[in-house]
Design an enzyme around this catalytic site. Structure first.
Site, PDB file in Angstrom:
ATOM      1  N   ASP A 106       0.844  -1.136   0.026  1.00  0.00           N
ATOM      2  CA  ASP A 106       0.104  -0.126   0.095  1.00  0.00           C
ATOM      3  C   ASP A 106       0.774   1.380   0.031  1.00  0.00           C
ATOM      4  O   ASP A 106       0.699   2.102   0.912  1.00  0.00           O
ATOM      5  CB  ASP A 106      -0.884   0.038   1.397  1.00  0.00           C
ATOM      6  CG  ASP A 106      -2.065   0.927   1.263  1.00  0.00           C
ATOM      7  OD1 ASP A 106      -2.258   1.527  -0.089  1.00  0.00           O
ATOM      8  OD2 ASP A 106      -2.849   1.564   2.294  1.00  0.00           O
ATOM      9  N   HIS A 138      -2.344   0.624  11.904  1.00  0.00           N
ATOM     10  CA  HIS A 138      -2.214  -0.896  11.524  1.00  0.00           C
ATOM     11  C   HIS A 138      -0.598  -1.340  11.122  1.00  0.00           C
ATOM     12  O   HIS A 138       0.118  -0.482  11.050  1.00  0.00           O
ATOM     13  CB  HIS A 138      -3.027  -1.371  10.221  1.00  0.00           C
ATOM     14  CG  HIS A 138      -2.814  -0.041   9.350  1.00  0.00           C
ATOM     15  ND1 HIS A 138      -3.971   0.584   8.947  1.00  0.00           N
ATOM     16  CD2 HIS A 138      -2.242   0.111   8.387  1.00  0.00           C
ATOM     17  CE1 HIS A 138      -3.728   1.586   8.164  1.00  0.00           C
ATOM     18  NE2 HIS A 138      -2.693   1.336   7.554  1.00  0.00           N
ATOM     19  N   GLN A 166      -3.049  -5.309   6.313  1.00  0.00           N
ATOM     20  CA  GLN A 166      -2.857  -4.395   7.161  1.00  0.00           C
ATOM     21  C   GLN A 166      -3.791  -4.574   8.360  1.00  0.00           C
ATOM     22  O   GLN A 166      -4.798  -4.431   8.529  1.00  0.00           O
ATOM     23  CB  GLN A 166      -3.143  -2.951   6.600  1.00  0.00           C
ATOM     24  CG  GLN A 166      -2.199  -2.443   5.640  1.00  0.00           C
ATOM     25  CD  GLN A 166      -2.846  -1.464   4.639  1.00  0.00           C
ATOM     26  OE1 GLN A 166      -3.775  -1.365   4.125  1.00  0.00           O
ATOM     27  NE2 GLN A 166      -2.014  -0.450   4.384  1.00  0.00           N
ATOM     28  N   ASP A 180      -0.964   8.552  10.356  1.00  0.00           N
ATOM     29  CA  ASP A 180      -1.782   7.994   9.392  1.00  0.00           C
ATOM     30  C   ASP A 180      -3.252   7.450   9.976  1.00  0.00           C
ATOM     31  O   ASP A 180      -3.102   6.732  11.039  1.00  0.00           O
ATOM     32  CB  ASP A 180      -0.990   7.073   8.682  1.00  0.00           C
ATOM     33  CG  ASP A 180      -1.964   6.223   7.400  1.00  0.00           C
ATOM     34  OD1 ASP A 180      -2.303   7.270   6.522  1.00  0.00           O
ATOM     35  OD2 ASP A 180      -2.127   5.238   7.392  1.00  0.00           O
ATOM     36  N   GLU A 187      -3.847  12.782  10.081  1.00  0.00           N
ATOM     37  CA  GLU A 187      -4.682  12.416   8.770  1.00  0.00           C
ATOM     38  C   GLU A 187      -5.766  11.906   8.858  1.00  0.00           C
ATOM     39  O   GLU A 187      -6.229  10.700   9.177  1.00  0.00           O
ATOM     40  CB  GLU A 187      -3.724  11.487   8.018  1.00  0.00           C
ATOM     41  CG  GLU A 187      -3.955  11.446   6.544  1.00  0.00           C
ATOM     42  CD  GLU A 187      -4.659  10.078   6.073  1.00  0.00           C
ATOM     43  OE1 GLU A 187      -5.233  10.162   5.063  1.00  0.00           O
ATOM     44  OE2 GLU A 187      -4.819   9.305   6.985  1.00  0.00           O
ATOM     45  N   HIS A 228      -1.157  12.099  -2.727  1.00  0.00           N
ATOM     46  CA  HIS A 228      -0.838  10.706  -3.326  1.00  0.00           C
ATOM     47  C   HIS A 228      -2.332   9.928  -3.214  1.00  0.00           C
ATOM     48  O   HIS A 228      -2.283   9.120  -3.875  1.00  0.00           O
ATOM     49  CB  HIS A 228       0.060  10.097  -2.506  1.00  0.00           C
ATOM     50  CG  HIS A 228      -0.357   9.730  -0.990  1.00  0.00           C
ATOM     51  ND1 HIS A 228      -0.653  10.374  -0.117  1.00  0.00           N
ATOM     52  CD2 HIS A 228      -0.447   8.497  -0.410  1.00  0.00           C
ATOM     53  CE1 HIS A 228      -1.203   9.962   0.970  1.00  0.00           C
ATOM     54  NE2 HIS A 228      -1.121   8.631   0.756  1.00  0.00           N
TER      55      HIS A 228
END
Ligand code: OTU
Length: 637
Positions: free
Chosen positions: A131, A174, A242, A274, A316, A385
């Site tokens: 990922d 994760h 994940q 994240d 995020e 991204h």
């Protein structure tokens, strides 16, 4: 009661005066938040002691130079809101090959005016699907593909020397299924099985599934994965490789805080946390934005305030604006959770303005954005991204007269080029047939039509597309927050279709906007009149003007202005006596604005456009805005 301060002044040869003072300021809150999460556990007391020890040890191992920076930043806590900061984000391998080669690109970033650099995930991850690095198998090592931890420290050091700053990801929600913890869990060790959410049968997973949405419905339907070796289901909200970490276990929290300090101590200035909305899960909820997720972040922040207070947090959280704003902290913790967060809906409003040629949603969305606490800031961007998720609130759409469902459909069709007249070349990402949801992939240039215009050799269209790119970035640079320039946009990168032949990336069309940089193309910025030259020089100019305009800083005033013309967006930026009136025509038609807007914004009749250096064009008392053009109007100093 554990009293970690007062007992020592020195620890293994390091003066603890600052540590003690910071501990004293934060101890009660840390203790309180910790007990909210873990107070009812038998091991709570012991875990808390371990956390305190981790703080002391990591403060001790923090390099002196970084401790000095912490002190400077404590004295100037709003440093990151300065108009002098402009960021970019990039993949080290796509950009330069590896970390050593990346070092050589720092002069290029400087030439452009960039001084904050987000390097996309670099930590060790599996060779196959990872990922884009968001499946970490070792948080203490840089993946061999990029180099070593020493290379990273070198980069941090070089950037510091140039007064530039480094952002790195911390994937907190994760780990990869190849992480040591996951391997041990898979081999049957119950201690590590407790690091994740594991279940013997479907009864509990099924209850979670009732209310959990699917994040990657095409690539990874459902939220649990069967692990045959141990005959258990493990929670996997994102991809099946994940594994979601179980923060109800205090050991997991302590491990992650230690990893945070480890990265901070390598010289990382800003940590991008994240997927934070997902940190806590409960049956009967969507598993997002739960109060406990905020408690975890606050705890992390307060711990960092002791060990590395100069290090900033980016949350995020790509959720609705009224939820995102909570990641800055609320009530007595306002301004004490994360420093920065992505203004995800604003990003969509920019694209909405281009597609609809009116600024209704952009205006409404900003009007409805809840205020963020003092000392925090938005990250302003047109793309990153990830996909462009159409996650604006239904209320914003309704208030300007759109049906939210149909409007999202329209944006999907517009940006995939299906809508009549659209020249966009995006693709749908993760179409969910159950609710028709889909997000959009594609580079900025391809989404505004440049790919098509270049293919057709249509000079007029090429011109218009360049105008759109500059217009979008003029908004990014002038609207309240820390701007992000997505790598490649400065030379007009169109979609990179190479991913379609890649064994792993072919399943994830986000790779179309994660281009491999061809430095011969970048060199073309020096050829006058080339597309690269025209985009590069104008973006560079936007950046340089922003950097000399304190009224664009994140702690100055931002006011929406009504230009009485829906095709034009307008706002006033003001700091002390410096004012800039932003006027942006998001349509393909020439627009006229009543000159009285100047007076109404407290400006004199004689203004000039900071971007062109000229007075704005006028006709019979009206300001003229050419198609897809903008003004940054200011009085001469
Ligand atoms: C993030 O994005 C990363 O930016 C992605 O690149 C990763 O694939 C993902 O996490 C998993 O690590 O769903 O479409 O509210 O929306 O975390 C992007 C936050 C994503 C999520 C966000 C996630």
């Amino acid at each position: 009661m554990v009293r970690p301060f007062s007992s020592f002044q020195w620890y293994k040869g390091v003066d603890l005066a600052d540590f003690d003072a910071r501990m004293e300021a934060n101890y009660r809150d840390i203790r309180f938040l910790f007990s909210l999460l873990y107070g009812n556990r038998r091991d709570s007391h012991l875990s808390f002691k371990k956390l305190m020890e981790a703080l002391r040890e990591n403060y001790h191992s923090r390099p002196d130079e970084l401790r000095q920076i912490d002190i400077q930043r404590e004295l100037d806590p709003g440093w990151f809101l300065s108009n002098r900061l402009v960021s970019t984000m990039l993949y080290v391998d796509q950009y330069a090959g590896n970390l050593k080669e990346f070092l050589k690109k720092i002069p290029y970033l400087r030439e452009l005016g960039i001084n904050v650099v987000h390097l996309m995930p670099l930590l060790k991850c599996p060779a196959g699907n990872n990922d884009g690095g968001y499946a970490v198998s070792d948080y203490h090592r840089i993946d061999e593909r990029y180099g070593s931890m020493e290379d990273l420290r070198r980069i941090a050091w070089e950037l510091r020397k140039e007064k530039m700053y480094l952002i790195l990801d911390l994937v907190v929600n994760h780990t990869s299924d190849e992480h040591e913890w996951a391997k041990r869990a898979r081999s049957g060790d119950p201690y590590y099985q407790n690091y994740y959410y594991m279940f013997d049968d479907r009864s509990i997973p099924d209850q979670f599934e009732e209310t959990f949405p699917e994040i990657f419905p095409e690539a990874a339907p459902g939220n649990f994965t069967w692990i045959p070796e141990i005959k258990k289901w493990v929670m996997t909200v994102f991809h099946n490789f994940q594994w979601d970490l179980n923060y109800t276990n205090p050991t997991v929290f302590i491990e992650m805080v230690k990893i945070l300090f480890f990265l901070a101590n390598q010289g990382v200035d800003i940590v991008r946390l994240d997927a934070v909305p997902y940190l806590w899960k409960k049956i009967g909820t969507t598993g997002q934005n739960l109060e406990e997720a905020h408690i975890i972040l606050r705890l992390m922040r307060l711990c960092a305030e002791i060990v590395c207070p100069g290090v900033l947090f980016i949350a995020e959280a790509i959720v609705q604006p009224e939820e995102i704003v909570k990641y800055f902290g609320t009530d007595e913790f306002a301004g004490r959770e994360s420093h920065l967060a992505y203004h995800a809906s604003l990003m969509v409003f920019f694209w909405d303005a281009i597609a609809t040629t009116n600024s209704r949603m952009l205006r409404k969305g900003l009007e409805n954005t809840p205020p963020n606490p003092q000392g925090t800031g938005w990250l302003v961007y047109i793309r990153c991204h990830d996909d462009i998720g159409l996650g604006f609130s239904d209320r914003d759409a309704r208030e300007v007269g759109y049906d939210p469902f149909l409007h999202r459909k329209f944006l999907q069709e517009y940006y995939t080029g299906k809508f009549p007249g659209s020249s966009a070349r995006g693709s749908l990402f993760m179409f969910n047939p159950k609710n028709q949801d889909a997000r959009i992939s594609g580079t900025t240039a391809s989404l505004v039509g440049l790919e098509k215009a270049l293919e057709e050799g249509n000079r007029l269209e090429i011109d218009i597309c360049i105008r759109k790119i500059i217009l979008l970035y003029s908004l990014v640079m002038s609207i309240d927050g820390l701007p992000i320039l997505y790598y490649g946009d400065e030379v007009g990168y169109t979609n990179d279709y190479f991913y379609r032949n890649h064994p792993v990336h072919r399943y994830d069309n986000r790779w179309m906007h994660r281009p491999k940089i061809d430095w011969d193309k970048v060199e073309r910025r020096k050829i006058e009149g080339s597309v690269e030259n025209r985009i590069f020089t104008q973006i560079k100019r936007l950046i340089s003007i922003r950097k000399s305009s304190p009224e664009f800083s994140g702690d100055s005033s931002f006011r929406l202005i009504d230009p009485e013309n829906e095709h034009v967006f307008s706002c006033l930026r003001e700091k002390e006596k410096r004012r800039t009136l932003v006027l942006a025509n998001v349509s393909g038609e020439r627009q006229f604005i009543n000159s009285s807007i100047l007076h109404g914004s407290g400006l004199l009749e004689h203004v000039f456009d900071k971007f062109s250096g000229n007075a704005p064009a006028k006709k019979s008392g009206k300001i003229i805005l050419e198609p897809y053009s903008f003004y940054w109007l200011s009085e001469a100093e």
